[in-house]
Design an enzyme around this catalytic site. Structure first.
Site, PDB file in Angstrom:
ATOM      1  N   ASP A   1      -8.788  46.904 -20.609  1.00  0.00           N
ATOM      2  CA  ASP A   1      -9.346  46.381 -21.862  1.00  0.00           C
ATOM      3  C   ASP A   1      -8.452  46.770 -23.036  1.00  0.00           C
ATOM      4  OD1 ASP A   1     -11.087  45.070 -23.532  1.00  0.00           O
ATOM      5  OD2 ASP A   1     -12.486  46.750 -23.690  1.00  0.00           O
TER       6      ASP A   1
ATOM      7  N   ARG B   1      -8.818  46.479 -30.914  1.00  0.00           N
ATOM      8  CA  ARG B   1     -10.116  47.103 -31.238  1.00  0.00           C
ATOM      9  C   ARG B   1     -10.281  48.433 -30.508  1.00  0.00           C
ATOM     10  NH1 ARG B   1     -10.994  42.806 -28.114  1.00  0.00           N
ATOM     11  NH2 ARG B   1     -11.360  43.365 -25.952  1.00  0.00           N
TER      12      ARG B   1
END
Ligand code: AMP
EC number: 2.7.10.1
Length: 623
Positions: free
Chosen positions: A477, A481
């Site tokens: 991931d 962010r």
């Protein structure tokens, strides 16, 4: 006019200062030709008064007697006026009436820029102002301070606020204002309820060790000691049950580890956060993690193959031995943590800024970020525990530093180094051309990032990824962010949990719980859920694209299913406007359809370092 003179007015006062209730005398003396008319302006006076006239030669006199003076006349400008045909004249004195201080109001705290307990006090001489918090003196700091509001134009009344800068549940309680001058004192109390106790979300009173003492000793609380004791007993019972269950769960897990070791079963699962990417192999993953080194790394699945050879358990730590080093999840005492305010919301729960004592031998207290685990159930607890174990292992200058866990009470919390500029995606947006529209210019040192700074950011993430790849750790991931920005543009990979509430649109929900960051995923991960070091490289290319677009969402113009279609059909993200050719070539090198043809992270890193040293000249025109 011949022989005429305008009135000359003077006030003779033996004293101007008196205590409330006393008497004062003022003589207004006037000369002038023709004889002037004379008067005291008494319309606004609140005190009782009488007048007495007199003439001394050519001087007229009008004496004003004030008796039983009222504090309402304090600071009143007492004016004597005279007038004749030649014109007007006047003189003025200010009354100084001393009276004991009193509090006019103290209201409940209200959220302004900071939280404010508004108050007004009146007293002469000006009072001293101090506060008690839960009946003990409140020490004012840069976060908690009294401020008077100037120019209220309200006589001697002083309006003000007790300001609290981002108070947390630790600041909930009774705030008592005490004002004092030489004539008297006054006190008033207001309650502050700023936040529910995040350490005890089910109980708004939030009994934690420090507060227990207050509850027991505070007579003002309307709970009887009996009530409190009963509550404590029921809590103690709850804690005992929880401890019992925990011991049972640990024993069970240990037995499972031993059994699996004995059977020589080799897990083929990589380490991942199943709450996001699937649940099928939770137990296997956690056992695999605790049983480091029991299986060889699988070629097509990410594993943490790092020579981890044993697992030791004791009541304080979960330990593994990694590359001949003891790796233990450190435990931090809850009483050493002082929450300051909320920083954001993450996969597990809220993230707070806090001050933590006794963390490092050379500093007394330091700022840390605390991630709490909300709604802990068995599965999220496992995720939490696993992330803590994982983070203990990962130690690198471009991986956010993990200090340990706090598990003595609810909720469980993880303690990280504090990265003051928060997540990289928000930072990029705040330093891009749309910062003003996004209302993110209030971030410090806003101003557009330079090409060299963008390259520095990218090189630091690449450095963290080189380290992860060296451990055969697959992130799954990687995105801006999930990176954090600290002082001096230091960037670190900061998140190994996923699916934040605020970035939920970056994930695509498939099935029940599984959330996929499809816009960062290569075709083979989308189609076959295959996550490898090479799929991380693809994501790194997308991270480069995010950096050079100042934090745009990849394929922002497409819905999730359209984005999936584009990616699987082989369409590439467009070259960002501010992106030099050399960087675009790097992105394209990350986006080969065939995983083996993608660049390797070491090469990406060294090419980025070279570009930082020697930034390419680029024109803001697409070639
Ligand atoms: P996360 O749980 O990592 O998704 O965190 C949620 C939010 O909390 C992020 O978007 C950051 O703004 C903030 N945050 C998380 N960790 C830190 C940290 N170590 N320092 C500063 N802010 C953080």
């Amino acid at each position: 006019m011949e022989n005429c003179s305008a009135p000359e007015v003077s006030i003779n006062a033996p004293r101007l200062t008196i205590r409330e209730g006393g008497n004062l005398t003022f003589e207004c003396q006037v000369t002038g030709v023709p004889v002037p008319s004379i008067r005291w302006r008494t319309e606004q006076l609140q005190s009782n008064w009488t007048l007495q006239r007199g003439i001394w030669g050519s001087t007229l006199e009008l004496v004003l007697h004030l008796w039983n003076v009222s504090s309402g006349d304090n600071l009143h400008n007492l004016t004597c006026e005279a007038e004749n045909r030649a014109g007007p004249g006047e003189a003025m004195v200010q009354l100084n009436i001393e009276f004991p201080v009193r509090i006019l109001f103290l209201r409940e705290a209200e959220p302004q820029h900071h939280w404010c307990f508004p108050f007004a006090v009146d007293g002469n001489p000006a009072p001293t102002i101090r506060w008690l918090y839960n009946d003990t003196p409140l020490k004012e700091t840069m976060y908690t301070y009294t401020q008077l509001i100037p120019d209220s134009d309200d006589g001697s009344v002083q309006h003000g606020c007790l300001f609290l800068n981002k108070p947390t549940h630790m600041n909930n309680g009774r705030y008592t204002l005490i004002v004092e001058n030489k004539l008297g004192w006054d006190r008033a109390t207001a309650n502050g309820k700023f936040m529910d106790n995040p350490f005890d979300p089910l109980d708004p009173e939030g009994v934690i060790p420090g507060e227990l003492r207050t509850l027991e000793t505070t007579p003002a609380t309307n709970q009887s000691i009996g009530d409190v004791t009963e509550k404590l007993e029921s809590r103690l019972f709850g804690v005992s049950v929880a401890v019992g269950l925990a011991v049972f769960a640990c024993t069970f897990l240990l037995i499972m580890v031993l059994v699996i070791n004995k059977c020589g079963q080799h897990s083929k699962f990589g380490i991942h956060r199943s709450s996001v990417l699937g649940t099928e192999d939770d137990l296997a993953v956690s056992l695999r993690f605790m049983n480091f080194g029991a299986s060889p790394p699988s070629s097509d699945e990410g594993t943490l193959d790092s020579g981890i050879s044993s697992f030791v358990e004791n009541p304080q730590y979960f330990c593994g031995i990694i590359k001949d080093k003891d790796m233990c999840v450190q435990h931090i005492k809850r009483q050493d943590i002082m929450l300051k305010w909320e920083l954001g919301e993450g996969a597990f729960g809220k993230v707070y800024l806090a001050e933590c004592a006794n963390l490092c031998p050379d500093t007394d207290k330091m700022l840390v970020a605390i991630k709490t685990l909300k709604d802990a159930n068995e599965s999220t607890r496992q995720d939490f525990q696993r992330e803590a174990e994982l983070l203990t292992v990962l130690q690198h200058e471009h991986i956010v530093r993990f200090y340990g866990v706090c598990t003595d009470g609810e909720p469980l919390a993880m303690v990280f180094e504090y990265m003051r500029h928060g997540d990289l995606n928000r930072f990029l947006r705040a330093h891009g051309p749309d910062a003003r529209i996004l209302d993110e210019v209030k971030l410090p040192s806003a101003g557009q990032l330079t090409l060299q700074q963008m390259l520095q950011i990218a090189a630091q993430i690449a450095s963290g990824m080189v380290y992860l790849a060296s451990l055969h750790f697959v992130h799954r991931d990687l995105a801006t962010r999930n990176c954090l920005v600290g002082e001096g543009l230091v960037v670190k990979i900061g998140d190994f949990g996923m699916s934040r509430d605020i970035y939920s649109t970056d994930y695509y929900r498939v099935g029940g719980r599984t959330m996929l960051p499809i816009r960062w995923m290569p075709p083979e991960s989308i189609m076959y859920r295959k996550f490898t070091t090479e799929s991380d490289i693809w994501s790194f290319g997308v991270v480069l694209w995010e950096i050079f677009t100042y934090g745009k969402q990849p394929w922002y113009q497409l819905s999730n299913s359209e984005a999936i279609e584009c990616i699987t059909q082989g369409r590439e993200l467009e070259r960002p406007r501010t992106c030099p050719k050399e960087v675009h070539l790097l992105m394209q090198g990350c986006w080969h359809r065939e995983p083996q043809q993608r660049l390797i992270i070491k090469d990406i890193y060294s090419r980025l370092v070279a570009l930082v040293k020697n930034p390419p000249v680029y024109l803001d025109i697409l070639e």
